[in-house]
Scaffold this motif. Structure first.
Motif, short mmCIF file in Angstrom:
data_model
loop_
_atom_site.label_atom_id
_atom_site.label_comp_id
_atom_site.label_asym_id
_atom_site.label_seq_id
_atom_site.Cartn_x
_atom_site.Cartn_y
_atom_site.Cartn_z
N HIS A 12 37.44 7.00 -7.91
CA HIS A 12 38.10 5.71 -8.14
C HIS A 12 37.16 4.52 -7.95
O HIS A 12 37.50 3.40 -8.31
CB HIS A 12 39.35 5.56 -7.26
CG HIS A 12 39.10 5.59 -5.79
ND1 HIS A 12 38.48 4.57 -5.10
CD2 HIS A 12 39.40 6.53 -4.87
CE1 HIS A 12 38.41 4.88 -3.82
NE2 HIS A 12 38.96 6.07 -3.65
N THR A 13 35.97 4.76 -7.41
CA THR A 13 35.02 3.67 -7.18
C THR A 13 33.63 4.13 -7.58
O THR A 13 33.18 5.20 -7.17
CB THR A 13 35.03 3.27 -5.68
OG1 THR A 13 36.35 2.85 -5.33
CG2 THR A 13 34.04 2.15 -5.41
N ILE A 14 32.97 3.30 -8.39
CA ILE A 14 31.61 3.63 -8.81
C ILE A 14 30.80 2.34 -8.91
O ILE A 14 31.34 1.27 -9.19
CB ILE A 14 31.59 4.38 -10.17
CG1 ILE A 14 30.21 5.00 -10.43
CG2 ILE A 14 32.02 3.47 -11.31
CD1 ILE A 14 30.19 6.02 -11.55
N THR A 15 29.51 2.46 -8.61
CA THR A 15 28.59 1.35 -8.86
C THR A 15 27.46 1.88 -9.73
O THR A 15 26.90 2.94 -9.48
CB THR A 15 28.00 0.77 -7.55
OG1 THR A 15 27.27 1.79 -6.87
CG2 THR A 15 29.09 0.20 -6.66
N LEU A 16 27.16 1.14 -10.76
CA LEU A 16 26.08 1.50 -11.69
C LEU A 16 25.21 0.29 -12.04
O LEU A 16 24.26 0.42 -12.80
CB LEU A 16 26.67 2.08 -12.98
CG LEU A 16 27.33 3.45 -12.85
CD1 LEU A 16 28.29 3.71 -14.00
CD2 LEU A 16 26.27 4.53 -12.77
N HIS A 17 25.55 -0.88 -11.50
CA HIS A 17 24.75 -2.07 -11.82
C HIS A 17 23.32 -1.87 -11.31
O HIS A 17 23.07 -1.06 -10.44
CB HIS A 17 25.38 -3.34 -11.24
CG HIS A 17 25.52 -3.33 -9.77
ND1 HIS A 17 26.53 -2.67 -9.11
CD2 HIS A 17 24.77 -3.91 -8.80
CE1 HIS A 17 26.39 -2.84 -7.81
NE2 HIS A 17 25.32 -3.57 -7.58
N GLY A 18 22.40 -2.60 -11.92
CA GLY A 18 21.01 -2.45 -11.52
C GLY A 18 20.34 -1.25 -12.18
O GLY A 18 19.23 -0.87 -11.80
N ASN A 19 21.01 -0.63 -13.14
CA ASN A 19 20.43 0.43 -13.97
C ASN A 19 20.24 -0.15 -15.36
O ASN A 19 20.90 -1.13 -15.74
CB ASN A 19 21.39 1.63 -14.06
CG ASN A 19 21.40 2.47 -12.82
OD1 ASN A 19 20.51 3.27 -12.59
ND2 ASN A 19 22.43 2.29 -11.98
N VAL A 20 19.39 0.45 -16.16
CA VAL A 20 19.13 -0.02 -17.52
C VAL A 20 20.42 -0.04 -18.34
O VAL A 20 20.62 -0.93 -19.18
CB VAL A 20 18.05 0.84 -18.20
CG1 VAL A 20 17.79 0.39 -19.62
CG2 VAL A 20 16.75 0.80 -17.39
N ILE A 21 21.34 0.90 -18.10
CA ILE A 21 22.57 0.97 -18.89
C ILE A 21 23.41 -0.30 -18.80
O ILE A 21 24.20 -0.59 -19.69
CB ILE A 21 23.45 2.19 -18.50
CG1 ILE A 21 23.84 2.17 -17.04
CG2 ILE A 21 22.75 3.47 -18.87
CD1 ILE A 21 24.85 3.24 -16.64
N GLU A 22 23.21 -1.08 -17.75
CA GLU A 22 23.97 -2.31 -17.56
C GLU A 22 23.71 -3.32 -18.69
O GLU A 22 24.56 -4.17 -18.96
CB GLU A 22 23.59 -2.92 -16.21
CG GLU A 22 24.37 -4.14 -15.84
CD GLU A 22 23.92 -4.73 -14.52
OE1 GLU A 22 24.77 -5.30 -13.82
OE2 GLU A 22 22.72 -4.64 -14.18
N THR A 23 22.58 -3.21 -19.37
CA THR A 23 22.24 -4.15 -20.44
C THR A 23 22.95 -3.82 -21.75
O THR A 23 22.95 -4.64 -22.67
CB THR A 23 20.72 -4.19 -20.69
OG1 THR A 23 20.28 -2.89 -21.11
CG2 THR A 23 19.97 -4.61 -19.43
#
Length: 180
Positions: free
Chosen positions: A120-131
Motif C-alpha cells: 500500500h506504500t511505495i517510494t520510487l522518486h529519485g530514480n530515472v523512471i520519475e522523469t
C-alpha cells in the motif's frame, strides 16, 4: 509482538549475502530476539548502502528475521539498484517498500510488484523512471491498492485518471498490434 526494524543502513553493504555478517544498529526501541537468536521484527532497513542487485534478498531476510515470510516493511532507499528483481515479488506480506534514490530506469519493471497483495506504500522518486511523463499514472494503475506513493497520498481522482490512462494505453497497444 513485533519489535523495532532491523537496521542495516549505512553499513557499506554491496552484496546482500554480505549483509548477514553485519550487526544491526541499535535504536531507541530495543531489538528483541527469539530463542534462535533471530529478531522479532517485520521491518528491515538496508538503506544508504551500495547494493546493486536484489537476487540474494532472501538471505538477510531469513538470517535476521524470526519470521521471514512476515516481512512487511522494507527500506532499500539510496542504494544503486537498477532493476526490480523477482525476489521482491516473493515477499507476499510486504506492505511498505522504499526504493527511492536508486537507479531504476525501466518504468515497466514496476509492473512486477503488482503481485504483492498487501503493498500500500511505495517510494520510487529519485530514480530515472520519475522523469517519464506516465510515471505516476503507470505506478498507480499497476499497483491498485496503493494508498501512498512517494510520501504523498494517492487520491481518488488519481486512481480514476490512472485507470483512464491504463485503458487508453491498452487500446493504443491493441490497435498498433492490429495494424502490424
Amino acid at each position: 509482538m513485533y519489535g523495532a526494524p532491523v537496521d542495516l543502513s549505512f553499513k557499506y553493504i554491496s552484496s546482500l549475502a554480505d549483509a548477514c555478517s553485519e550487526e544491526p544498529s541499535s535504536s531507541l526501541r530495543p531489538l528483541r530476539k527469539n530463542s534462535e537468536m533471530k529478531y522479532r521484527s517485520r521491518s528491515l532497513r538496508l538503506s544508504n548502502n551500495n547494493i546493486t542487485d536484489l537476487h540474494d534478498l532472501q538471505k538477510p531476510v531469513s538470517h535476521f528475521l524470526a519470521e521471514p515470510s512476515q516481512l512487511a516493511w522494507l527500506d532499500l532507499s539510496f542504494n544503486k539498484i537498477s532493476h526490480i528483481h523477482q525476489a521482491l515479488c516473493e515477499l507476499h506480506e510486504l506492505r511498505v517498500l522504499y526504493l527511492h534514490g536508486n537507479s531504476i530506469f525501466i518504468l515497466s519493471e514496476v509492473d512486477r510488484l503488482g503481485v504483492l497483495p498487501h503493498l500500500h506504500t511505495i517510494t520510487l522518486h529519485g530514480n530515472v523512471i520519475e522523469t517519464n511523463k506516465a510515471y505516476r499514472n503507470r505506478v498507480i494503475s499497476v499497483l491498485p491498492r496503493l494508498k501512498t506513493m512517494d510520501f504523498s497520498a494517492v487520491t481518488r481522482q488519481e486512481r480514476v485518471m490512472a485507470k483512464i490512462w491504463h485503458q487508453g494505453n491498452k487500446r493504443s497497444r491493441n490497435s498498433k498490434q492490429t495494424l502490424q
